[in-house]
Structures are given as structure tokens and as C-alpha cells.
Scaffold this motif. Structure first.
Motif: not given
Length: 444
Positions: A116-132
Motif C-alpha cells: 500500500q505504501e508502494q502505491l502511494q509512492v507511485k501516486y505521488e510520483s505521477q502527481r509531480k509529473i502532471l504538475q510538471t
């Protein structure tokens, strides 16, 4: 302007051989109606190139999460820290670690975290990509909707239904192991550029299924018996090279062995092929119960069937997989989603998010064996698939015919060559829906 949604699909263990460095994906569905583009072509091309530079997640993000081993390197902007990080990627930055630990850190860097924490890592990474991406588009003067600072809505990560041993394809190399044995079959720690490659057996990796490990172990036993040397560097001679193992949920196994012929004549090559076949059909390797055994002579790092044909030494020419009630034929070099259970979840989400109507024409770009398009065929009026691998295109056509799907056509060639030709003469008034897994060079 109407923007697509983005969503993430998770592999249980985040980094895998032959996958992108961290195997999460932002999926985009773009619905093109008429001839109106979503973005100016040149501006979008520039934005995509900028975005590609930001696809790797920040190590600082990983190190900030509970349970993450803070002894692992984090990204810094100084030259010294960058060198340290580069060294860590080569597998030598963790003093006291065994070779097995170094390999698992490289191949599955999130393994210390609960899933479940792996999933959160991935979500945060995607969020940063979309912000960029949103900020880059804004710099280009393109007005975008930015809910939460993103260029499109981001849904939660969809977990994989299979946690361990989910890979249906593994690629094993042959090189010197930690003990100096040049006939070790495993995965690399280190880099060719740094000249510090060590080949470590993958028996302890949880993302690789037991069958793949068994075939790799048998292949190592075979090359140990062989008087021929492994081919570590092409110019230094040697012959035995990598092993690819593909499996299906139906219990079928395909093994593909790459061999550098060097100066061997046809008679000597025939002898080696006969010995390999005998080992896997009558000798110790028969425990692998191979459905297909292929042999490819190759003088290049990678080559297609057209460049150097895959030679069937034993068994059936194809293996078969079932996804969402459809049966798919798989050739040696055909692309197929590496996590079959995850692929079913992915295709179901594509069905949901596409909202394709009965008059829609679906462009399945880089379609592989046609899985995404064929799974949506009953929802749309027509499927047009594009795939660079000729054998995969043949598989896609076979898959369509076998499953009784007639509203489709598949084109062989590079997306950047075939797609403009199709769209330049497109006069159909029906809406176009493009499905693709970015980022791909051919889409620029």
C-alpha cells in the motif's frame, strides 16, 4: 479544451528487468473529433520532450516515506551527490550488502515498503509529473485546466491482483558472477560503461515466477557443460548469450536462447542446436517441460525476426494467453503486457474511461498482439492497430480471426510513419479514439 484523465497501474514490485526504471504508467486517452487537434502540434511536441526528462521519480520522495531505508542514496543537485547516486545505480554504494541485496535494491527498489505504501509512492510520483507537464504547457502559452495544479485529473493507483511472481516474461543475461564464473545466468548489477558488471542469480527475486528461475538454472547447467565460451563482449569471441523465458496462465512455457555464431560454420551450428534440443527434451532440462524452444543467431545486441529469424528447435511455434475471455497468440518477440492479471485490470479501466460509443473508431497505437483494441472491439465500430514488429502484427490478425472479431485492421510499421499516412487521408466523420501507453518517440 477538454482534457483526458490520467490513471496509474501498479506492478506489485516496482522495478523489473526490461521494464522502465520504475514501472508505473500514466495512461492517456485522447478523443479526437473531426480534424480539431487538442493542442498545437509543435507546442505539444515540445511539451512532451520536456516531460520525458521528468519521468523518473525523485529519490527524495522515496526517502521521505515511513519504512524507507534512509541509507539508500537520495538525489542531490551537487556534482558529488550525482556521482554518488550514479554509483549507487551501478550497485556498489551500499557497503556490507550482499550481491543478492544489491540486485534486489536495483530490480525492486520499493521492496522494503508494504504494498500500500508502494502505491502511494507511485501516486505521488505521477502527481509531480502532471504538475510538471502543466507548468511546461503554461510556459508555452497553452491554457490548461489545472485541478489541484495538475493538467488533468489523476485517479488513485489501481493495485495489481497478483503480488508475487507476476512476470510472464524475464530476460536473463550471461556474464561473470560474484565468484568470477563467466557462465553465470542472472541479472546485471553494475553498468557496461563503468565496466563493473556482475551477473547475479535471480533466485531470490519475488517478482520472477519459479518457472522462469528453473529454466534459467537449467540453461546455466547446459552452458557449463558446453565447451563453447559465453559471449560477454562481441569482439572477444564466445557464443552463449541471453535467455528469454515467457509463460502463460495456461501453464505454457517458451524459452528463447540467443547465440553469437562468430566464425562457426553451418555444421557446427547444427551440432549446438541439436545438443540444446537434446538437453531440454531428453536431458536434465526436460524438467522445464517447455512448450517452445527457440534459437536465434545474432551478431547484434537486439535484432528482430526479420533481421535474424527465430529458429524453432522443439515444440509449438506459439504460446497462448487468455485475457478477458479472449485468446491471444504470442510469438517470440511479440509485445504482451508483462503482468497478465494487471493487464486485465488495465483493459477494464480503458473500457470505462474511454466512454467509446458504437460509432467510434479506435486507434490502437503500438498495439503489440492487439490486446487493448480487441478487448474494446465490441464497444466500437472499428479498430485500427499499428505495430512495428511484423510477427506481432501477424499475431494480432490471428487473434482477431480466432476470436471472431472482424471490425479491425492491423498495419505493420513505425507509428511515426504509419499514423500520419492514415490521418492525412482520413475523411471519416466518426469520432477517433486513440489509445497509447506514453511516452513513445513515434508520437512526437
Amino acid at each position: 479544451m477538454s482534457w483526458p484523465q490520467a490513471w496509474c497501474f501498479s506492478q506489485p514490485i516496482s522495478r523489473c528487468v526490461a521494464d522502465v526504471p520504475l514501472s508505473w504508467t500514466v495512461g492517456l486517452l485522447c478523443c479526437l473529433r473531426g480534424a480539431a487537434p487538442l493542442l498545437p502540434t509543435m507546442a505539444l511536441s515540445r511539451a512532451l520532450r520536456l516531460l520525458c526528462r521528468h519521468l523518473r521519480p525523485s529519490s527524495a520522495l522515496l526517502s521521505s516515506l515511513p519504512g524507507w531505508d534512509r541509507s539508500l542514496p537520495t538525489e542531490k543537485k551537487t556534482a558529488a551527490k550525482w556521482k554518488e547516486k550514479k554509483k549507487s545505480r551501478e550497485g556498489f554504494s551500499l557497503p556490507g550488502c550482499s550481491w543478492e541485496e544489491r540486485l534486489v535494491n536495483m530490480v525492486t527498489p520499493l521492496w522494503r515498503l508494504p504494498y500500500q505504501e508502494q502505491l502511494q509512492v507511485k501516486y505521488e510520483s505521477q502527481r509531480k509529473i502532471l504538475q510538471t507537464l502543466a507548468s511546461r504547457l503554461e510556459e508555452l502559452g497553452i491554457d490548461v485546466q489545472k485541478p489541484g495544479g495538475l493538467c488533468c485529473p489523476l485517479r488513485p493507483v489501481v493495485p495489481s491482483p497478483v503480488i508475487n511472481g507476476y512476470r510472464n516474461k524475464s530476460t536473463f543475461s550471461v556474464n561473470r558472477g560474484p565468484d568470477g564464473n563467466p557462465k553465470t545466468v542472472g541479472l546485471y548489477v553494475g553498468t557496461g560503461r563503468a565496466r563493473n558488471i556482475v551477473c547475479v542469480k535471480a533466485n531470490h527475486l519475488e517478482n520472477i515466477p519459479p518457472k522462469h528461475k528453473q529454466v534459467a538454472q537449467c540453461y546455466e547447467e547446459f552452458i557449463h557443460r558446453s565447451p563453447l565460451d559465453p559471449c560477454i563482449l562481441f569482439h572477444e569471441g564466445g557464443h552463449w548469450r541471453e535467455l528469454v523465458v515467457r509463460t502463460t496462465s495456461c501453464g505454457q512455457t517458451m524459452a528463447i536462447i540467443t547465440f553469437h555464431p562468430q566464425e562457426l560454420g553451418q555444421e557446427a551450428l547444427a551440432t549446438q542446436k541439436a545438443l540444446l534440443k537434446e538437453f531440454f527434451t531428453c536431458g536434465p532440462g526436460r524438467v522445464c517441460d517447455l512448450t517452445s524452444l527457440y534459437f536465434q543467431e545474432s551478431t547484434m545486441t537486439r535484432c528482430s525476426h526479420e533481421q535474424s529469424p527465430f529458429q524453432l528447435l522443439h515444440g509449438q511455434p506459439h504460446i497462448f494467453e487468455e485475457v478477458l475471455g479472449l485468446k491471444f497468440r504470442i510469438s517470440p518477440d511479440a509485445f504482451f503486457q508483462v503482468n497478465t492479471g494487471g493487464a486485465e485490470v488495465l483493459y477494464q479501466a480503458v473500457r470505462e474511461l474511454s466512454q467509446a460509443g458504437g460509432d467510434t473508431v479506435l486507434l490502437d497505437i503500438c498495439c503489440g498482439t492487439g490486446t487493448i483494441g480487441l478487448s474494446l472491439a465490441h464497444k466500437v465500430s472499428k479498430i485500427i492497430g499499428i505495430e512495428v514488429v511484423e510477427k506481432a502484427t501477424e499475431d494480432a490478425r490471428w487473434n482477431a480471426a480466432f476470436n471472431g472479431i472482424s471490425n479491425c485492421e492491423f498495419h505493420s510499421g513505425k507509428a511515426e510513419a504509419v499514423l500520419p499516412q492514415l490521418l492525412s487521408s482520413w475523411e471519416d466523420a466518426r469520432p477517433l479514439l486513440a489509445v497509447v501507453n506514453p511516452s513513445r518517440a513515434g508520437l512526437r
